[in-house]
Design an enzyme around this catalytic site. Structure first.
Site, short mmCIF file in Angstrom:
data_model
loop_
_atom_site.label_atom_id
_atom_site.label_comp_id
_atom_site.label_asym_id
_atom_site.label_seq_id
_atom_site.Cartn_x
_atom_site.Cartn_y
_atom_site.Cartn_z
N SER A 100 120.06 69.17 87.62
CA SER A 100 120.00 70.63 87.73
C SER A 100 120.99 71.15 88.77
O SER A 100 120.72 72.11 89.49
CB SER A 100 118.59 71.06 88.10
OG SER A 100 118.27 70.49 89.35
N SER A 122 125.20 72.42 89.20
CA SER A 122 125.84 73.56 88.55
C SER A 122 126.01 73.33 87.05
O SER A 122 125.78 74.24 86.24
CB SER A 122 127.18 73.89 89.21
OG SER A 122 127.88 72.74 89.53
N GLY A 171 124.37 70.99 84.97
CA GLY A 171 123.09 70.80 84.28
C GLY A 171 122.41 72.13 84.04
O GLY A 171 121.93 72.43 82.93
N TYR A 202 123.26 76.54 93.29
CA TYR A 202 124.41 76.16 92.46
C TYR A 202 124.98 77.30 91.63
O TYR A 202 126.18 77.29 91.32
CB TYR A 202 124.01 75.01 91.53
CG TYR A 202 123.78 73.72 92.28
CD1 TYR A 202 124.86 72.97 92.75
CD2 TYR A 202 122.50 73.25 92.54
CE1 TYR A 202 124.67 71.79 93.44
CE2 TYR A 202 122.30 72.06 93.23
CZ TYR A 202 123.38 71.34 93.67
OH TYR A 202 123.20 70.17 94.36
N LYS A 261 141.61 63.98 83.96
CA LYS A 261 142.12 65.28 84.44
C LYS A 261 141.66 65.55 85.88
O LYS A 261 142.32 66.27 86.63
CB LYS A 261 141.73 66.41 83.49
CG LYS A 261 140.23 66.65 83.31
CD LYS A 261 139.59 67.52 84.35
CE LYS A 261 138.08 67.51 84.28
NZ LYS A 261 137.41 68.31 85.28
N ASP A 273 141.17 70.78 79.34
CA ASP A 273 140.44 70.59 80.59
C ASP A 273 141.41 70.42 81.77
O ASP A 273 141.12 70.84 82.90
CB ASP A 273 139.54 69.35 80.45
CG ASP A 273 138.35 69.40 81.38
OD1 ASP A 273 138.24 70.37 82.17
OD2 ASP A 273 137.53 68.46 81.35
N1 LIG Z 1 130.30 71.88 87.43
C1 LIG Z 1 131.13 71.89 86.39
O1 LIG Z 1 131.84 72.87 86.16
C2 LIG Z 1 131.17 70.72 85.46
C3 LIG Z 1 130.72 69.48 85.84
N2 LIG Z 1 130.80 68.42 84.98
C4 LIG Z 1 130.32 67.10 85.37
O2 LIG Z 1 128.90 67.14 85.46
C5 LIG Z 1 128.45 66.13 86.36
C6 LIG Z 1 127.44 66.74 87.33
O3 LIG Z 1 128.17 67.65 88.11
P1 LIG Z 1 127.65 69.03 88.66
O4 LIG Z 1 126.40 69.49 88.04
O5 LIG Z 1 128.79 69.95 88.61
O6 LIG Z 1 127.41 68.57 90.17
P2 LIG Z 1 126.64 69.32 91.32
O7 LIG Z 1 127.18 68.77 92.58
O8 LIG Z 1 126.69 70.78 91.09
O9 LIG Z 1 125.15 68.82 91.09
C7 LIG Z 1 124.83 67.47 91.11
C8 LIG Z 1 123.35 67.36 90.84
O10 LIG Z 1 122.98 65.99 90.85
C9 LIG Z 1 121.86 65.84 91.70
N3 LIG Z 1 121.81 64.50 92.23
C10 LIG Z 1 122.38 63.99 93.33
N4 LIG Z 1 122.02 62.71 93.49
C11 LIG Z 1 121.18 62.41 92.49
C12 LIG Z 1 120.44 61.27 92.10
N5 LIG Z 1 120.48 60.16 92.82
N6 LIG Z 1 119.69 61.33 91.00
C13 LIG Z 1 119.64 62.44 90.26
N7 LIG Z 1 120.28 63.57 90.57
C14 LIG Z 1 121.06 63.55 91.67
C15 LIG Z 1 122.02 66.91 92.76
O11 LIG Z 1 120.79 67.19 93.38
C16 LIG Z 1 122.50 68.07 91.90
O12 LIG Z 1 121.44 68.70 91.25
C17 LIG Z 1 129.72 65.57 87.04
O13 LIG Z 1 130.06 64.37 86.43
C18 LIG Z 1 130.78 66.63 86.73
O14 LIG Z 1 132.07 66.06 86.63
C19 LIG Z 1 131.32 68.56 83.73
C20 LIG Z 1 131.76 69.78 83.30
C21 LIG Z 1 131.73 70.95 84.13
O1 LIG Z 2 135.01 69.45 84.58
C1 LIG Z 2 135.13 70.58 85.00
C2 LIG Z 2 135.73 71.66 84.20
O2 LIG Z 2 135.89 71.29 82.88
C3 LIG Z 2 134.72 70.90 86.38
O3 LIG Z 2 135.71 70.45 87.22
P1 LIG Z 2 135.36 70.13 88.74
O4 LIG Z 2 134.38 68.98 88.71
O5 LIG Z 2 136.66 69.80 89.38
O6 LIG Z 2 134.73 71.37 89.30
#
Ligand SMILES: NC(=O)C1=CN([C@@H]2O[C@H](COP(=O)(O)OP(=O)(O)OC[C@H]3O[C@@H](n4cnc5c(N)ncnc54)[C@H](O)[C@@H]3O)[C@@H](O)[C@H]2O)C=CC1
Ligand SMILES: O=C(CO)COP(=O)(O)O
Length: 374
Positions: A27, A29, A31, A67, A209, A262
């Protein structure tokens, strides 16, 4: 005045997804944003949060203020910190946790998983200890067939999507019908999802990327302008494609949303965490200081070593990624990162030689770098 009315974008998926139970694991940003997309596409969505207070805020206030500040989440969206509850009846399970914790998260959720459910990775990283892509980690951990594993990738900056700005993405699975099911589940009026069966290319586009976005951030932090960045993006795409093709990907995927698309979004957006992390490093902050300032996942930093390990194994030279690694490890000053070091030939070489074997190139690159240390 024109009598033609502006077409209203509608989605039939609201009805096609009625009753479709899905879970989102994570959960942060992405998720939370993806849970909103699925809800807006008509699915019955439960998001799992590791921290109870985050689950409560989403469930009760329909917000995730840490987030996604200021974003109202759909009223129908449910949240819990109980994995069993989140997974009950879920046909599709979307994974949005950091790449380095995915394996443990999968072990935790395995007892509650419906044996017919499909797992979809939203994660853009590589496991450091094994160099596996996330779909490989899922197959390895849960011992399931590849037809039950999907990937979604593309230019998907979370906050922009949470604001319902028009977005495209790709859903991939070796089984096209499964890819179509996944795409249908997340096709909302503002979120268009295409399909392919090239899981390797779709997944690697999202991983690679990030590394190029780190390079862009670094040169931005140093103060270099658009010529340097355009050269890094263009040469970066060539590196990404060469690596992905050597890993079994279709080169076409790398010129689509999951590759070029991307790459553009992540290299251009100040919202990108990889771009931001690179910029801080380019400005002279240490990796530790950068991590403290960020408070969010920048996958590129953990992906650099395993990607280079695989590149060396596959005989691929990735000069830009090598330079990022040298900056991160402190053996190259950020100001030295750039396209001028991305060629190691004495005689100028043709710009594009994709797929042509280049004997001795790796050794020449190492020798060049030895003379350019910080
Ligand atoms: N934020 C974005 O724009 C995008 C992110 N992604 C990918 O999504 C994945 C998740 O990234 P975000 O949500 O952006 O990161 P984030 O930093 O916003 O959130 C990470 C989440 O994982 C949780 N977390 C941390 N340690 C954990 C554990 N041991 N077990 C379970 N949950 C844990 C945190 O509490 C937080 O809810 C990454 O691989 C990122 O590259 C892909 C597309 C877009
Ligand atoms: O994957 C992403 C956009 O497609 C998000 O990129 P960042 O993890 O660098 O914020």
């Amino acid at each position: 005045m024109s009598t033609r009315s502006i077409p209203v974008v509608t989605s039939s998926n609201g009805t096609r997804n009625r009753g479709r139970k899905v879970a989102v694991i994570g959960s942060g940003s992405w998720g939370t944003t993806f849970a909103k997309v699925l809800s807006d596409a008509g699915c019955d969505v439960t998001v799992w949060a590791r921290r109870p207070e985050v689950a409560t805020e989403i469930q009760v206030a329909k917000r995730n203020s840490q987030y996604l500040p200021g974003i109202n989440l759909p009223k129908s969206l449910k949240a819990t910190d109980d994995l069993a509850l989140a997974l009950k009846g879920a046909q599709l399970v979307f994974l949005a946790v950091p790449s380095q914790t995915l394996r443990q998260n999968l072990l935790d959720l395995e007892p509650f998983l419906d044996r017919r459910s499909v797992l979809v990775s939203l994660v853009k990283g590589v496991e450091q200890t094994t160099t596996m892509r996330m779909s490989e980690v899922i197959i390895d951990t849960l011992d399931i067939g590849p037809e039950r594993v999907g990937v979604i990738s593309g230019p998907n900056i979370a906050l922009e999507i949470a604001k319902e700005q028009p977005t495209g993405a790709v859903a991939s699975c070796v089984d096209l019908q499964v890819a179509q099911e996944i795409a249908t589940s997340c096709s909302a009026p503002y979120f268009r999802t295409y399909v392919n069966t090239d899981v390797v290319g779709t997944e690697l586009g999202g991983v690679l990327k990030n590394l190029i976005a780190l390079a862009i951030g670094i040169v931005d932090g140093v103060g270099y302008g658009e010529n340097t960045k355009a050269a890094i993006i263009t040469r970066g795409l060539a590196e990404m494609t060469e690596f992905a093709v050597a890993s079994g990907a279709d080169p076409v995927t790398l010129s689509g949303l999951a590759g070029l698309g991307d790459l553009i979004a992540t290299c251009q957006s100040p919202l990108s965490r990889n771009n931001t992390a690179g910029r801080l490093i380019g400005q002279g902050y240490s990796q530790e200081e950068t991590r403290e300032q960020m408070q969010q996942t920048a996958e590129g930093i953990t992906s650099v070593p395993p990607v280079l390990e695989l590149a060396h194994e596959r005989g691929i030279v990735m000069p830009i990624v090598e330079q990022v690694q040298m900056v991160l490890s402190g053996t190259m000053a950020p100001k030295n990162l750039g396209p001028h070091l991305a060629t190691e030939d004495d005689v100028p070489r043709p710009e594009l030689r994709l797929g042509v074997p280049q004997p001795g190139r790796w050794e020449r690159f190492v020798n060049l770098m030895k003379g350019k240390s910080a």
